[in-house]
Design a protein around this motif. Structure first.
Motif, PDB file in Angstrom:
ATOM      1  N   VAL A   1      19.837  45.746  48.462  1.00  0.00           N
ATOM      2  CA  VAL A   1      19.753  46.100  47.040  1.00  0.00           C
ATOM      3  C   VAL A   1      20.797  47.174  46.746  1.00  0.00           C
ATOM      4  N   LEU A   2      21.692  46.884  45.814  1.00  0.00           N
ATOM      5  CA  LEU A   2      22.784  47.801  45.523  1.00  0.00           C
ATOM      6  C   LEU A   2      22.267  49.142  45.003  1.00  0.00           C
ATOM      7  N   ASP A   3      21.235  49.132  44.163  1.00  0.00           N
ATOM      8  CA  ASP A   3      20.709  50.393  43.630  1.00  0.00           C
ATOM      9  C   ASP A   3      20.287  51.330  44.759  1.00  0.00           C
ATOM     10  N   ASP A   4      19.714  50.774  45.808  1.00  0.00           N
ATOM     11  CA  ASP A   4      19.319  51.601  46.951  1.00  0.00           C
ATOM     12  C   ASP A   4      20.547  52.133  47.690  1.00  0.00           C
ATOM     13  N   ILE A   5      21.562  51.279  47.811  1.00  0.00           N
ATOM     14  CA  ILE A   5      22.784  51.679  48.522  1.00  0.00           C
ATOM     15  C   ILE A   5      23.484  52.810  47.783  1.00  0.00           C
ATOM     16  N   LEU A   6      23.436  52.752  46.441  1.00  0.00           N
ATOM     17  CA  LEU A   6      24.152  53.743  45.633  1.00  0.00           C
ATOM     18  C   LEU A   6      23.383  55.039  45.432  1.00  0.00           C
ATOM     19  N   ALA A   7      22.167  55.109  45.948  1.00  0.00           N
ATOM     20  CA  ALA A   7      21.327  56.288  45.711  1.00  0.00           C
ATOM     21  C   ALA A   7      22.012  57.580  46.141  1.00  0.00           C
ATOM     22  N   ASN A   8      22.788  57.520  47.209  1.00  0.00           N
ATOM     23  CA  ASN A   8      23.448  58.726  47.718  1.00  0.00           C
ATOM     24  C   ASN A   8      24.968  58.597  47.678  1.00  0.00           C
ATOM     25  N   THR A   9      25.467  57.774  46.735  1.00  0.00           N
ATOM     26  CA  THR A   9      26.910  57.545  46.636  1.00  0.00           C
ATOM     27  C   THR A   9      27.413  57.983  45.269  1.00  0.00           C
ATOM     28  N   GLU A  10      28.503  58.739  45.267  1.00  0.00           N
ATOM     29  CA  GLU A  10      29.097  59.192  44.014  1.00  0.00           C
ATOM     30  C   GLU A  10      30.125  58.164  43.546  1.00  0.00           C
ATOM     31  N   ILE A  11      29.915  57.605  42.346  1.00  0.00           N
ATOM     32  CA  ILE A  11      30.819  56.604  41.799  1.00  0.00           C
ATOM     33  C   ILE A  11      31.860  57.300  40.923  1.00  0.00           C
ATOM     34  N   ALA A  12      33.125  57.021  41.215  1.00  0.00           N
ATOM     35  CA  ALA A  12      34.214  57.655  40.469  1.00  0.00           C
ATOM     36  C   ALA A  12      34.448  56.974  39.130  1.00  0.00           C
ATOM     37  N   SER A  13      34.313  55.635  39.088  1.00  0.00           N
ATOM     38  CA  SER A  13      34.557  54.920  37.833  1.00  0.00           C
ATOM     39  C   SER A  13      33.991  53.518  37.898  1.00  0.00           C
ATOM     40  N   GLU A  14      33.816  52.910  36.708  1.00  0.00           N
ATOM     41  CA  GLU A  14      33.401  51.516  36.589  1.00  0.00           C
ATOM     42  C   GLU A  14      34.508  50.747  35.878  1.00  0.00           C
ATOM     43  N   VAL A  15      34.785  49.539  36.354  1.00  0.00           N
ATOM     44  CA  VAL A  15      35.831  48.714  35.762  1.00  0.00           C
ATOM     45  C   VAL A  15      35.263  47.321  35.525  1.00  0.00           C
ATOM     46  N   ASN A  16      35.376  46.830  34.293  1.00  0.00           N
ATOM     47  CA  ASN A  16      34.923  45.474  33.978  1.00  0.00           C
ATOM     48  C   ASN A  16      36.062  44.506  34.305  1.00  0.00           C
ATOM     49  N   LEU A  17      35.872  43.658  35.297  1.00  0.00           N
ATOM     50  CA  LEU A  17      36.906  42.718  35.727  1.00  0.00           C
ATOM     51  C   LEU A  17      36.886  41.427  34.932  1.00  0.00           C
ATOM     52  N   GLY A  18      35.870  41.237  34.092  1.00  0.00           N
ATOM     53  CA  GLY A  18      35.744  39.983  33.364  1.00  0.00           C
ATOM     54  C   GLY A  18      35.235  38.885  34.275  1.00  0.00           C
ATOM     55  N   VAL A  19      35.500  37.643  33.926  1.00  0.00           N
ATOM     56  CA  VAL A  19      35.036  36.500  34.712  1.00  0.00           C
ATOM     57  C   VAL A  19      36.091  36.145  35.754  1.00  0.00           C
ATOM     58  N   ILE A  20      35.697  36.179  37.010  1.00  0.00           N
ATOM     59  CA  ILE A  20      36.590  35.821  38.105  1.00  0.00           C
ATOM     60  C   ILE A  20      35.847  34.918  39.076  1.00  0.00           C
ATOM     61  N   ASP A  21      36.601  34.193  39.897  1.00  0.00           N
ATOM     62  CA  ASP A  21      35.981  33.399  40.963  1.00  0.00           C
ATOM     63  C   ASP A  21      35.702  34.304  42.147  1.00  0.00           C
ATOM     64  N   VAL A  22      34.446  34.331  42.565  1.00  0.00           N
ATOM     65  CA  VAL A  22      34.042  35.199  43.668  1.00  0.00           C
ATOM     66  C   VAL A  22      33.709  34.340  44.884  1.00  0.00           C
ATOM     67  N   PRO A  23      34.310  34.608  46.037  1.00  0.00           N
ATOM     68  CA  PRO A  23      33.935  33.865  47.249  1.00  0.00           C
ATOM     69  C   PRO A  23      32.465  34.097  47.569  1.00  0.00           C
ATOM     70  N   LEU A  24      31.748  33.038  47.812  1.00  0.00           N
ATOM     71  CA  LEU A  24      30.312  33.178  48.098  1.00  0.00           C
ATOM     72  C   LEU A  24      30.063  33.985  49.359  1.00  0.00           C
ATOM     73  N   SER A  25      31.028  33.974  50.268  1.00  0.00           N
ATOM     74  CA  SER A  25      30.855  34.739  51.504  1.00  0.00           C
ATOM     75  C   SER A  25      30.834  36.242  51.241  1.00  0.00           C
ATOM     76  N   ARG A  26      31.393  36.678  50.087  1.00  0.00           N
ATOM     77  CA  ARG A  26      31.424  38.103  49.764  1.00  0.00           C
ATOM     78  C   ARG A  26      30.192  38.530  48.972  1.00  0.00           C
ATOM     79  N   ILE A  27      29.346  37.580  48.546  1.00  0.00           N
ATOM     80  CA  ILE A  27      28.114  37.924  47.821  1.00  0.00           C
ATOM     81  C   ILE A  27      27.019  38.166  48.857  1.00  0.00           C
ATOM     82  N   VAL A  28      26.542  39.411  48.912  1.00  0.00           N
ATOM     83  CA  VAL A  28      25.660  39.793  50.029  1.00  0.00           C
ATOM     84  C   VAL A  28      24.284  40.279  49.599  1.00  0.00           C
ATOM     85  N   GLY A  29      24.076  40.536  48.290  1.00  0.00           N
ATOM     86  CA  GLY A  29      22.781  41.083  47.907  1.00  0.00           C
ATOM     87  C   GLY A  29      22.553  41.049  46.414  1.00  0.00           C
ATOM     88  N   THR A  30      21.522  41.793  45.958  1.00  0.00           N
ATOM     89  CA  THR A  30      21.171  41.850  44.541  1.00  0.00           C
ATOM     90  C   THR A  30      21.412  43.253  44.011  1.00  0.00           C
TER      91      THR A  30
END
Length: 659
Positions: free
Chosen positions: A31-60
């Motif tokens: 779960v990404l929210d759990d992973i980010l609990a102790n991580t400082e995010i510098a910025s958010e970037v909206n990439l729009g719609v892109i093709d994502v390799p399924l092998s890189r999709i690892v969680g919710t």
């Protein structure tokens, strides 16, 4: 039909769940929210719609229904559940029309976490689809000095020019190496056609590689792609069909297996020559047999040098070795030499000429020639190619080098015995594999004779180095270059004493007998011991020989005191017999630490990779940027503090550059 396939996906999910539990691992989707609990995010970037390799999709993204899926995105809920019915409906939709609606996902550290569309991802992973459209928001972590974050920021730089999120490496520096293999500079923008072409080439390679790889191969498909294009060239790879890529992978598979296994290296410290037997005249077919024995008459050997014999002491010493071979075998074997192979292009050209001349053995005499050596060995497995370097991990070639730290230890002992004071000088060129061990061995030898001895270290490869600085330091007993450079007459080599009137007294000089080294390598070749085809991706073989192999020695001045000469002879005999090791016991290092322990000698690997200085050394290991531009490629390739090694071959400079 859909229910049947849901049952198949359910079996995969439950199997994955049970395996994870048995290993003590978290069995559900991260779960990404759990992973980010102790991580400082510098910025958010909206990439729009892109093709994502399924092998890189690892969680919710959120907890949600994370427990409805095993960690491989396969379902865990029963087939009669509402979840099972929806999954089956999506499966039918995929079979009939295809899933085209984008999911919503977050990208963090080039891994993707689904906010909307988990079941779509599950279905497509089940049917082994390659990618899925996704509306992606990138979360960029604050810069930190850890390897994973540094690697991710390298990826971001690559993404800025390529708009490609498929490429993911496990080693730092790989993105720049890929750009170089493609003929592009870092930061050079790509046009849309180049991006589409690259994605097609990379995607095709990944599909072929993934169909051939074994589960235990711990490397990304992009890691393999980089090795492939460095060996065969990007222009060639982009024109290849699936079957041609498969054939190319077959050729370099041992290199990939070795790299995936961590690039293990076997340092062979003694030439294990078999007793020579009388055999009938050999035929050319004998050469092709892995265990075949051949005669020197069948050998035609090429020596490829980065400079010429007049301007480089390094090349001069290897040329003496070549001439010794011809004399030793009475003209039975033939040799050729190629000078000024100072770039990748020049090395490739020299190897090409050697092959045209039907040479069946090629010695490339600089570590930076390793990349071109491997390329040639892959295309011409019938030719034995050896590269003069140490701690280089390749399956297609062997490497060779000398244990020069043994002679430096003797010179340190001699310097301390002859010097009335405690201050000694040492001139090194670059902090590459083996060189730091030489410095510390000199210090160990000096400390054994004079516990108060201090070694003042000077790097001749630095941009601000000058002989005047060395002379102004007041050092009179100095360890300098190992050999003379023919075009620059000087007595400041070996261990010398600089007298007050400016004259030089040579006390001893190390002898690097490349002739004896090449003679024993030729014998191994004739016995079939250097056949790389027998290794099949096992450890790389580095021949690392020293005094016991009779390839290095120290010649002392006859004017030395008789008892000092006896001391050096005694130490030399002890090292040759193995009864004495220069790096045995506890060694105090700069900063107050201790290396080693009593009753134990450092291993060959620890000596080769030595990246620390003994506490009796006054000086430091400078950063690569402090050295002359022509020295930096060598240090990046073979430097003791280089994090990652690759097959890059920047503008060449031989190990004895400037000498």
């Amino acid at each position: 039909m859909a229910l049947y396939d849901y049952m198949g996906a359910l079996r995969q999910g439950r199997k994955q769940y049970q395996t994870a539990v048995a290993r003590g691992e978290y069995p559900y989707l991260p779960v990404l929210d759990d992973i980010l609990a102790n991580t400082e995010i510098a910025s958010e970037v909206n990439l729009g719609v892109i093709d994502v390799p399924l092998s890189r999709i690892v969680g919710t993204k959120t907890q949600g229904r994370t427990q409805a899926f095993a960690s491989n995105f396969m379902p865990l809920l029963g087939e009669k559940s509402e979840f099972g019915a929806k999954w089956a409906f999506l499966y039918d939709h995929q079979i009939e029309e295809g899933i085209h609606d984008p999911i919503v996902a977050y990208e963090f550290m080039n891994r993707f976490y689904v906010q909307e569309g988990n079941k779509r991802v599950s279905v497509l992973k089940y049917v082994h689809a390659y990618s899925i459209p996704a509306n992606v928001i990138r979360l960029i972590p604050k810069r930190r000095d850890d390897r994973e974050t540094r690697l991710y920021y390298e990826f971001l730089d690559f993404y800025q020019v390529s708009f490609n999120c498929d490429v993911w490496f496990s080693r730092e520096g790989s993105y720049d190496r890929l750009l170089k293999a493609m003929g592009k500079a870092p930061g050079q923008a790509w046009d849309e056609e180049e991006r589409l072409y690259f994605k097609a080439v990379h995607d095709l390679f990944v599909r072929v590689f993934d169909s051939m790889r074994t589960p235990e191969m711990e490397m990304t498909a992009s890691d393999a792609f980089l090795i492939y294009v460095e060996i065969f060239g990007y222009d060639k790879a982009r024109e290849q069909t699936e079957s041609q890529i498969r054939k190319g992978l077959d050729k370099i598979w041992d290199e990939l297996v070795l790299r995936a296994a961590g690039g293990g290296i076997a340092l062979v410290e003694q030439p294990e020559l078999k007793e020579k037997k009388e055999l009938p005249a050999a035929k050319l077919f004998d050469w092709l047999r892995p265990a075949g024995t051949i005669e020197p008459e069948m050998l035609k050997i090429a020596f490829i040098y980065p400079k010429d014999t007049e301007s480089s002491s390094w090349v001069y010493s290897h040329e003496l070795g070549r001439l010794y071979l011809e004399q030793r075998y009475g003209g039975k074997l033939k040799t050729l030499s190629f000078e000024h192979a100072g770039t990748d292009e020049a090395v490739a050209e020299a190897i090409g000429f050697a092959l045209q001349e039907h040479c069946n053995v090629i010695f490339t005499t600089s570590p930076q020639m390793a990349a071109q050596s491997v390329k040639a060995a892959v295309e011409h497995p019938e030719v034995r190619i050896l590269n003069c370097s140490v701690n280089m991990s390749y399956s297609s070639i062997c490497t060779y080098y000398m244990r020069t730290y043994e002679t430096k230890f003797l010179l340190g002992a001699l310097a301390a015995a002859m010097c009335d004071g405690d201050e000694l000088g040492y001139v090194a060129d670059y902090p590459i594999y083996g060189r730091v061990a030489n410095i510390n061995a000199f210090a160990m030898g000096a400390r054994m004779i004079n516990p108060r001895a201090r070694i003042h270290l000077y790097w001749s490869g630095l941009e601000d180095f000058s002989r005047e600085k060395l002379e102004q330091s007041g050092m009179s007993f100095i360890s300098g270059d190992d050999t003379i450079t023919p075009s620059r007459a000087s007595r400041e080599f070996g261990l010398y004493h600089k007298l007050g009137d400016g004259t030089v007294e040579n006390l001893a000089t190390p002898i690097n007998d490349w002739g004896k080294f090449y003679e024993q390598l030729v014998e191994l070749i004739c016995q079939g011991a250097l056949d790389t085809r027998n290794r099949k991706g096992k450890k790389a073989v580095n021949y690392w020989w020293g005094m016991s192999a009779n390839v290095i020695d120290v010649i002392c001045s006859e004017d030395l005191p008789r008892y000092t000469q006896r001391l050096i002879r005694f130490l030399k005999a002890s090292i040759c017999s193995g009864s004495f090791q220069p790096f045995e016991g506890e060694i105090e290092i700069q900063g107050g630490g201790v290396i080693g322990r009593e009753g134990r000698s450092l291993t060959p690997e620890e000596i080769v990779k030595m990246d620390w200085l003994a506490d009796s050394v006054i000086g430091e290991i400078p950063p690569v940027e402090a050295f002359k531009p022509e020295a930096r490629p060598m240090i990046r390739l073979q430097g003791v503090r280089a994090d990652e090694k690759g097959m890059e071959g920047e503008a060449h400079e031989d190990p004895g550059a400037g000498r």
